[in-house]
Scaffold this motif. Sequence first.
Motif, PDB file in Angstrom:
ATOM      1  N   ARG A 260      23.853-111.938 -18.997  1.00 43.02           N
ATOM      2  CA  ARG A 260      24.221-110.549 -18.692  1.00 43.02           C
ATOM      3  C   ARG A 260      23.478-109.535 -19.555  1.00 43.02           C
ATOM      4  O   ARG A 260      23.059-108.478 -19.060  1.00 43.02           O
ATOM      5  N   GLU A 261      23.303-109.810 -20.855  1.00 46.54           N
ATOM      6  CA  GLU A 261      22.816-108.787 -21.788  1.00 46.54           C
ATOM      7  C   GLU A 261      21.363-108.960 -22.209  1.00 46.54           C
ATOM      8  O   GLU A 261      20.863-108.160 -23.002  1.00 46.54           O
ATOM      9  N   HIS A 262      20.668-109.972 -21.741  1.00 49.39           N
ATOM     10  CA  HIS A 262      19.282-110.193 -22.165  1.00 49.39           C
ATOM     11  C   HIS A 262      18.431-108.954 -21.861  1.00 49.39           C
ATOM     12  O   HIS A 262      18.488-108.380 -20.786  1.00 49.39           O
ATOM     13  N   GLY A 263      17.607-108.546 -22.836  1.00 51.74           N
ATOM     14  CA  GLY A 263      16.755-107.379 -22.650  1.00 51.74           C
ATOM     15  C   GLY A 263      17.508-106.065 -22.593  1.00 51.74           C
ATOM     16  O   GLY A 263      16.994-105.085 -22.028  1.00 51.74           O
ATOM     17  N   PHE A 264      18.699-106.005 -23.183  1.00 47.81           N
ATOM     18  CA  PHE A 264      19.522-104.793 -23.091  1.00 47.81           C
ATOM     19  C   PHE A 264      18.782-103.617 -23.722  1.00 47.81           C
ATOM     20  O   PHE A 264      18.306-103.678 -24.845  1.00 47.81           O
ATOM     21  N   ARG A 265      18.702-102.536 -22.978  1.00 45.62           N
ATOM     22  CA  ARG A 265      18.054-101.316 -23.465  1.00 45.62           C
ATOM     23  C   ARG A 265      18.749-100.111 -22.868  1.00 45.62           C
ATOM     24  O   ARG A 265      19.012-100.052 -21.670  1.00 45.62           O
ATOM     25  N   LEU A 266      19.020 -99.128 -23.724  1.00 45.64           N
ATOM     26  CA  LEU A 266      19.692 -97.895 -23.322  1.00 45.64           C
ATOM     27  C   LEU A 266      18.789 -96.733 -23.694  1.00 45.64           C
ATOM     28  O   LEU A 266      18.423 -96.564 -24.869  1.00 45.64           O
ATOM     29  N   ASP A 267      18.429 -95.916 -22.707  1.00 39.05           N
ATOM     30  CA  ASP A 267      17.547 -94.771 -22.921  1.00 39.05           C
ATOM     31  C   ASP A 267      18.237 -93.482 -22.513  1.00 39.05           C
ATOM     32  O   ASP A 267      19.123 -93.475 -21.648  1.00 39.05           O
TER      33      ASP A 267
END
Length: 489
Positions: A260-267
């Motif tokens: 679910r969270e792999h590569g999580f990025r918030l912009d």
Amino acid sequence: MNDEAVALGPPERLHPLSLLSSLGASLRGMWGLFAAGGYFAVQGNWLLLTVTAALFAIFSVGAAVLRWRRFAFRVGAREIRVDSGLLSQTHRSIPFDRIQDVTVEQGPLARALGLARVRFETGGSAGTKEDGSLAAIPLQRAEEIRDLVRASRGLAAAPAVGQITEEEQPVFAMDLRRVLLAGVFNFSLAVLGGLVGLTQTFGDALNFDPFRRRFWEGLFAPGTPLGDFFLAHQVAAITAGALTLILIGLGTGLLRTVLREHGFRLDRTAVGLRRRRGLLTLTDVVLPARRTQAAIIATGPVRERFGWSTLKLQSLAKEEAGKGDHVVAPLAQEAEIAAVLGAIGWPAPRGPQWRRVSSAYVAAFAAALAPFALIAAANLAFQPAVGTAGLAILAILLAVRVLAWRRYAFALDGDRLLVRSGWWRRRLKILPLRNIQSVDYQQMFLDRWFGAANILIGVAGGGMSGHGIKALPAGTARDIRDHLLSRFT
């Protein structure tokens, strides 16, 4: 060709890959047929097994192909129309100005084929699911539709899925090490629940059900290898069983979290936050800041000791599972959470003046447990082990309640209401007063007995079940209700 057809554009079909999702839905709804096929195979009745397989092919594959052939969508300048149905045809129009959220998703096979799934959510679904979706269309076409909807609402087009500009500093991001750490904290034994369901369906046909007592009685009966080993090494066997459960819980938590969270990025975007995550299924969601109704900072006694928390935003836009809680920081430190809140214009709580709730929070709970305590105490004379276990469990529940009461508090922090609750599942809820839609004053039977009352708070998209303050002194509860309602006048 009429004006409506010109305005809407030519009909478009889904990619044939969408048949897989239709077949998956059919498979989930035909467990009884699979159980019958398994039973016929065990019994050696190959004729009935062949008939069962043929029926599945006719009704599942055939129906999926017919649904795909009858499904079409048209994209116009101001709306999308979806035509579907076999016997009963449906023509659904989704105006752009009613679409509140557009999500583009890619699974592993879709990424390999350059396809994507587009989900639309308007609020007409009462928060249970999206109002419409296009299961498999070319990625470029999915991005064009998303940009067309955003342009119709005066918003800038989002960058293409998977295009991450590294020179732009994200608001929050997680590397693989952080994702794995989050998986350790997300310890789960949910896989055992799935095994229970499988054995309930196929256990009788396969004569294999480890969740029944007779299964283990046969394995550990005196004279059997496992039975003799268990008697000779009881401590080692119990320790091995406990370690196995721990490993299963850790493995399940790690697997679910990495997927679910792999590569999580918030912009940061012009309207709010853009979140991208997923190993097999890549999701790309934009969360408008103005639609955020509340923030929830979640942690636990172990995570809090190491300074870790989870930040969720309750929004009018729905999550993939139909929930309004969007995780925007799965595992973050206090400064990182403050940065995410600052990105939507919300200051982090700083030293509020907390006010504890009444001791009725514990007293009413103890009164509710009293009948069960009497039953367990009476059972000591007949079944000492059962009675002792019952009293021990009740004592643990009461102790946890006391610990939760010591943390339960609220504060009016300027134009926000803060509510801190829980001991094992620790929560800090941030509710801007401007987002409060309703306030209820509630007194249950035991609350009246102890002179306490509850305040239930409703926000848009969140209902009345998630927010409130319990076990306040009745007079304090009325004062808080009046203060919150004064904002409406």
